[in-house]
Design a protein around this motif. Structure first.
Motif, PDB file in Angstrom:
ATOM      1  N   ASP A   1       0.827  -1.205   0.000  1.00 36.60           N
ATOM      2  CA  ASP A   1       0.000   0.000   0.000  1.00 36.60           C
ATOM      3  C   ASP A   1       0.865   1.260   0.000  1.00 36.60           C
ATOM      4  O   ASP A   1       0.603   2.224  -0.728  1.00 36.60           O
ATOM      5  CB  ASP A   1      -0.937   0.010   1.209  1.00 36.60           C
ATOM      6  N   HIS A   2       1.903   1.250   0.832  1.00 34.59           N
ATOM      7  CA  HIS A   2       2.794   2.411   0.883  1.00 34.59           C
ATOM      8  C   HIS A   2       3.511   2.585  -0.453  1.00 34.59           C
ATOM      9  O   HIS A   2       3.671   3.717  -0.940  1.00 34.59           O
ATOM     10  CB  HIS A   2       3.813   2.236   2.007  1.00 34.59           C
ATOM     11  N   ALA A   3       3.971   1.472  -1.041  1.00 30.38           N
ATOM     12  CA  ALA A   3       4.678   1.545  -2.317  1.00 30.38           C
ATOM     13  C   ALA A   3       3.774   2.108  -3.408  1.00 30.38           C
ATOM     14  O   ALA A   3       4.209   2.903  -4.250  1.00 30.38           O
ATOM     15  CB  ALA A   3       5.189   0.159  -2.713  1.00 30.38           C
ATOM     16  N   GLN A   4       2.497   1.708  -3.412  1.00 33.80           N
ATOM     17  CA  GLN A   4       1.554   2.212  -4.406  1.00 33.80           C
ATOM     18  C   GLN A   4       1.352   3.716  -4.254  1.00 33.80           C
ATOM     19  O   GLN A   4       1.336   4.458  -5.233  1.00 33.80           O
ATOM     20  CB  GLN A   4       0.211   1.475  -4.263  1.00 33.80           C
ATOM     21  N   GLN A   5       1.209   4.159  -3.013  1.00 34.74           N
ATOM     22  CA  GLN A   5       1.017   5.587  -2.767  1.00 34.74           C
ATOM     23  C   GLN A   5       2.268   6.381  -3.153  1.00 34.74           C
ATOM     24  O   GLN A   5       2.182   7.456  -3.760  1.00 34.74           O
ATOM     25  CB  GLN A   5       0.686   5.815  -1.293  1.00 34.74           C
ATOM     26  N   ALA A   6       3.436   5.850  -2.798  1.00 38.16           N
ATOM     27  CA  ALA A   6       4.687   6.543  -3.108  1.00 38.16           C
ATOM     28  C   ALA A   6       4.892   6.651  -4.613  1.00 38.16           C
ATOM     29  O   ALA A   6       5.293   7.703  -5.129  1.00 38.16           O
ATOM     30  CB  ALA A   6       5.865   5.802  -2.468  1.00 38.16           C
ATOM     31  N   ALA A   7       4.604   5.567  -5.333  1.00 39.09           N
ATOM     32  CA  ALA A   7       4.762   5.585  -6.788  1.00 39.09           C
ATOM     33  C   ALA A   7       3.782   6.560  -7.428  1.00 39.09           C
ATOM     34  O   ALA A   7       4.126   7.281  -8.369  1.00 39.09           O
ATOM     35  CB  ALA A   7       4.545   4.177  -7.352  1.00 39.09           C
ATOM     36  N   GLY A   8       2.546   6.584  -6.915  1.00 43.77           N
ATOM     37  CA  GLY A   8       1.562   7.513  -7.463  1.00 43.77           C
ATOM     38  C   GLY A   8       1.952   8.960  -7.221  1.00 43.77           C
ATOM     39  O   GLY A   8       1.799   9.825  -8.101  1.00 43.77           O
ATOM     40  N   HIS A   9       2.452   9.246  -6.028  1.00 46.92           N
ATOM     41  CA  HIS A   9       2.875  10.608  -5.705  1.00 46.92           C
ATOM     42  C   HIS A   9       4.036  11.037  -6.594  1.00 46.92           C
ATOM     43  O   HIS A   9       4.080  12.163  -7.100  1.00 46.92           O
ATOM     44  CB  HIS A   9       3.280  10.681  -4.237  1.00 46.92           C
ATOM     45  N   ARG A  10       4.978  10.138  -6.810  1.00 47.69           N
ATOM     46  CA  ARG A  10       6.137  10.454  -7.653  1.00 47.69           C
ATOM     47  C   ARG A  10       5.704  10.709  -9.099  1.00 47.69           C
ATOM     48  O   ARG A  10       6.210  11.613  -9.766  1.00 47.69           O
ATOM     49  CB  ARG A  10       7.150   9.313  -7.603  1.00 47.69           C
ATOM     50  N   ALA A  11       4.751   9.908  -9.567  1.00 45.83           N
ATOM     51  CA  ALA A  11       4.287  10.072 -10.944  1.00 45.83           C
ATOM     52  C   ALA A  11       3.574  11.410 -11.125  1.00 45.83           C
ATOM     53  O   ALA A  11       3.714  12.075 -12.153  1.00 45.83           O
ATOM     54  CB  ALA A  11       3.344   8.928 -11.310  1.00 45.83           C
ATOM     55  N   ARG A  12       2.809  11.836 -10.132  1.00 47.05           N
ATOM     56  CA  ARG A  12       2.102  13.117 -10.232  1.00 47.05           C
ATOM     57  C   ARG A  12       3.071  14.296 -10.237  1.00 47.05           C
ATOM     58  O   ARG A  12       2.857  15.303 -10.905  1.00 47.05           O
ATOM     59  CB  ARG A  12       1.106  13.255  -9.079  1.00 47.05           C
ATOM     60  N   ARG A  13       4.162  14.164  -9.469  1.00 48.24           N
ATOM     61  CA  ARG A  13       5.157  15.237  -9.448  1.00 48.24           C
ATOM     62  C   ARG A  13       5.932  15.304 -10.753  1.00 48.24           C
ATOM     63  O   ARG A  13       6.332  16.367 -11.205  1.00 48.24           O
ATOM     64  CB  ARG A  13       6.138  15.023  -8.292  1.00 48.24           C
ATOM     65  N   ARG A  14       6.166  14.129 -11.343  1.00 47.29           N
ATOM     66  CA  ARG A  14       7.025  14.055 -12.529  1.00 47.29           C
ATOM     67  C   ARG A  14       6.307  14.464 -13.805  1.00 47.29           C
ATOM     68  O   ARG A  14       6.885  15.040 -14.713  1.00 47.29           O
ATOM     69  CB  ARG A  14       7.570  12.630 -12.677  1.00 47.29           C
ATOM     70  N   LYS A  15       5.006  14.141 -13.909  1.00 45.98           N
ATOM     71  CA  LYS A  15       4.291  14.344 -15.156  1.00 45.98           C
ATOM     72  C   LYS A  15       3.323  15.515 -15.050  1.00 45.98           C
ATOM     73  O   LYS A  15       2.657  15.683 -14.036  1.00 45.98           O
ATOM     74  CB  LYS A  15       3.504  13.081 -15.528  1.00 45.98           C
ATOM     75  N   PRO A  16       3.221  16.309 -16.115  1.00 45.81           N
ATOM     76  CA  PRO A  16       2.200  17.353 -16.128  1.00 45.81           C
ATOM     77  C   PRO A  16       0.827  16.717 -16.235  1.00 45.81           C
ATOM     78  O   PRO A  16       0.685  15.576 -16.654  1.00 45.81           O
ATOM     79  CB  PRO A  16       2.546  18.153 -17.401  1.00 45.81           C
ATOM     80  N   ALA A  17      -0.178  17.482 -15.829  1.00 51.89           N
ATOM     81  CA  ALA A  17      -1.545  16.947 -15.886  1.00 51.89           C
ATOM     82  C   ALA A  17      -1.920  16.642 -17.324  1.00 51.89           C
ATOM     83  O   ALA A  17      -1.638  17.407 -18.246  1.00 51.89           O
ATOM     84  CB  ALA A  17      -2.515  17.963 -15.293  1.00 51.89           C
ATOM     85  N   ARG A  18      -2.582  15.489 -17.524  1.00 53.14           N
ATOM     86  CA  ARG A  18      -2.998  15.077 -18.860  1.00 53.14           C
ATOM     87  C   ARG A  18      -4.499  15.254 -18.970  1.00 53.14           C
ATOM     88  O   ARG A  18      -5.224  15.150 -17.985  1.00 53.14           O
ATOM     89  CB  ARG A  18      -2.636  13.618 -19.110  1.00 53.14           C
ATOM     90  N   PRO A  19      -4.993  15.444 -20.178  1.00 56.13           N
ATOM     91  CA  PRO A  19      -6.444  15.501 -20.350  1.00 56.13           C
ATOM     92  C   PRO A  19      -7.059  14.204 -19.872  1.00 56.13           C
ATOM     93  O   PRO A  19      -6.517  13.121 -20.103  1.00 56.13           O
ATOM     94  CB  PRO A  19      -6.615  15.674 -21.874  1.00 56.13           C
ATOM     95  N   ALA A  20      -8.173  14.327 -19.199  1.00 60.24           N
ATOM     96  CA  ALA A  20      -8.842  13.127 -18.681  1.00 60.24           C
ATOM     97  C   ALA A  20      -9.319  12.250 -19.816  1.00 60.24           C
ATOM     98  O   ALA A  20      -9.817  12.741 -20.832  1.00 60.24           O
ATOM     99  CB  ALA A  20     -10.038  13.540 -17.811  1.00 60.24           C
ATOM    100  N   GLU A  21      -9.139  10.942 -19.667  1.00 59.85           N
ATOM    101  CA  GLU A  21      -9.653  10.010 -20.657  1.00 59.85           C
ATOM    102  C   GLU A  21     -11.160   9.911 -20.517  1.00 59.85           C
ATOM    103  O   GLU A  21     -11.716  10.106 -19.447  1.00 59.85           O
ATOM    104  CB  GLU A  21      -9.033   8.620 -20.435  1.00 59.85           C
ATOM    105  N   PRO A  22     -11.825   9.581 -21.610  1.00 59.65           N
ATOM    106  CA  PRO A  22     -13.271   9.429 -21.519  1.00 59.65           C
ATOM    107  C   PRO A  22     -13.628   8.337 -20.521  1.00 59.65           C
ATOM    108  O   PRO A  22     -12.987   7.295 -20.460  1.00 59.65           O
ATOM    109  CB  PRO A  22     -13.665   9.019 -22.952  1.00 59.65           C
TER     110      PRO A  22
END
Length: 307
Positions: free
Chosen positions: A54-75
């Motif tokens: 669970d911690h690894a999933q949260q950490a990876a998600g947080h890192r991905a949000r910091r690294r990537k600009p916001a993308r248009p939402a998929e349908p």
């Protein structure tokens, strides 16, 4: 699934296998990932020396949000959020992969399964799954070979779209039914080679009975009722004669054309369950008789009856 991101389920497996004492190389082999992917995942996302899913999933998600600009939402699909749909695709794909389907191919299949009627292009699949075009191309080829997807042209005729058509399940069902019948027939041939009294013969007998029943239940009898009736008549004639008969002698005795007797014999060969508990046996060129199915009785039962 080389090139794809680790899912929450992947991280749960990594945590469990680490707790079991498995090394990075073995975990990578089980997940179909390079050893470096596992070692990097543990190094980046472990908490105070312990790797928790669970911690690894949260950490990876947080890192991905910091690294990537916001993308248009998929349908969204049927009103569901993109994240819910993505989680479903990953979890369903994991279940399919457990049955033997390659993991990347399973993800592509489920993605198409949950797409709208127009299907998806290769670029759509690359975007949704965040994998390489080569991975998508290989998976599409695999699915096409199994006749699980079809190619369509988009409205402009410039790009190919991939979709799952309405007949896919019927084709898969029929393919499985035919394969099960062939296995049952092959097992019967193996019993004749090894002998019903041998260990191999007994094992083949059990396997043959299982797949014969499975084929019959799945097909609901793929033969016309008239052919089945003729097959039963041929069995009765051979049992009554009590001796081998040639094809011509059998057809003459029944008053049938040779072709009708041949069709009845072919039906018995292709679906041995029709003759159960008897078995059709060829004793020579176009010479046939019936015997008790060697796999219907165990060696001990046959020995007791022969005393």
């Amino acid at each position: 699934m080389p090139g794809g991101r680790l899912t929450h389920e992947d991280r749960r497996r990594i945590a469990a296998w680490l707790a079991d004492g498995l090394g990075y190389a073995e975990i990578g082999r089980r997940l179909g990932r390079p050893t470096s992917t596992i070692s990097r995942e543990v190094a980046r996302n472990a908490a105070l020396g312990d790797y928790l899913a669970d911690h690894a999933q949260q950490a990876a998600g947080h890192r991905a949000r910091r690294r990537k600009p916001a993308r248009p939402a998929e349908p969204a699909t049927d009103g569901q959020s993109t994240e819910v749909v993505r989680d479903f695709v990953d979890q369903f794909a994991a279940r399919l992969a457990a049955t033997g389907l390659p993991r990347m191919t399973a993800r592509v299949f489920v993605c198409l399964l949950t797409a709208d009627a127009g299907g998806l292009t290769a670029a759509d699949l690359v975007h949704r799954l965040q994998v390489s075009p080569a991975s998508v191309s290989k998976s599409i080829g695999y699915l096409e070979a199994m006749e699980l997807v079809v190619r369509q042209q988009d409205s402009g005729g410039r790009r190919e779209r991939y979709a799952i058509d309405d007949d896919v399940w019927l084709r898969a069902w029929q393919a499985d039914t035919g394969a099960h019948g062939e296995i049952a027939t092959a097992a019967q041939r193996g019993i004749e080679i090894f002998g019903a009294d041998t260990t191999a013969g007994a094992r083949l007998g059990k396997m043959g009975r299982f797949f014969a029943r499975l084929s019959e239940q799945m097909s609901g009898s793929t033969l016309a009722e008239a052919v089945v009736h003729d097959a039963l008549t041929v069995l009765a004639a051979l049992a009554h004669a009590g001796r081998p008969l040639t094809l011509d002698a059998l057809a003459t005795a029944l008053g049938w054309p040779r072709e009708r007797a041949t069709a009845a014999l072919d039906a018995i060969r292709h679906q041995p369950a029709i003759a159960d508990p008897l078995a059709l046996r060829a004793t020579g060129p176009e010479m046939y008789t019936v015997t008790a199915r060697p796999d219907r009785l165990s060696p001990a039962q046959r020995a007791a009856l022969e005393k």
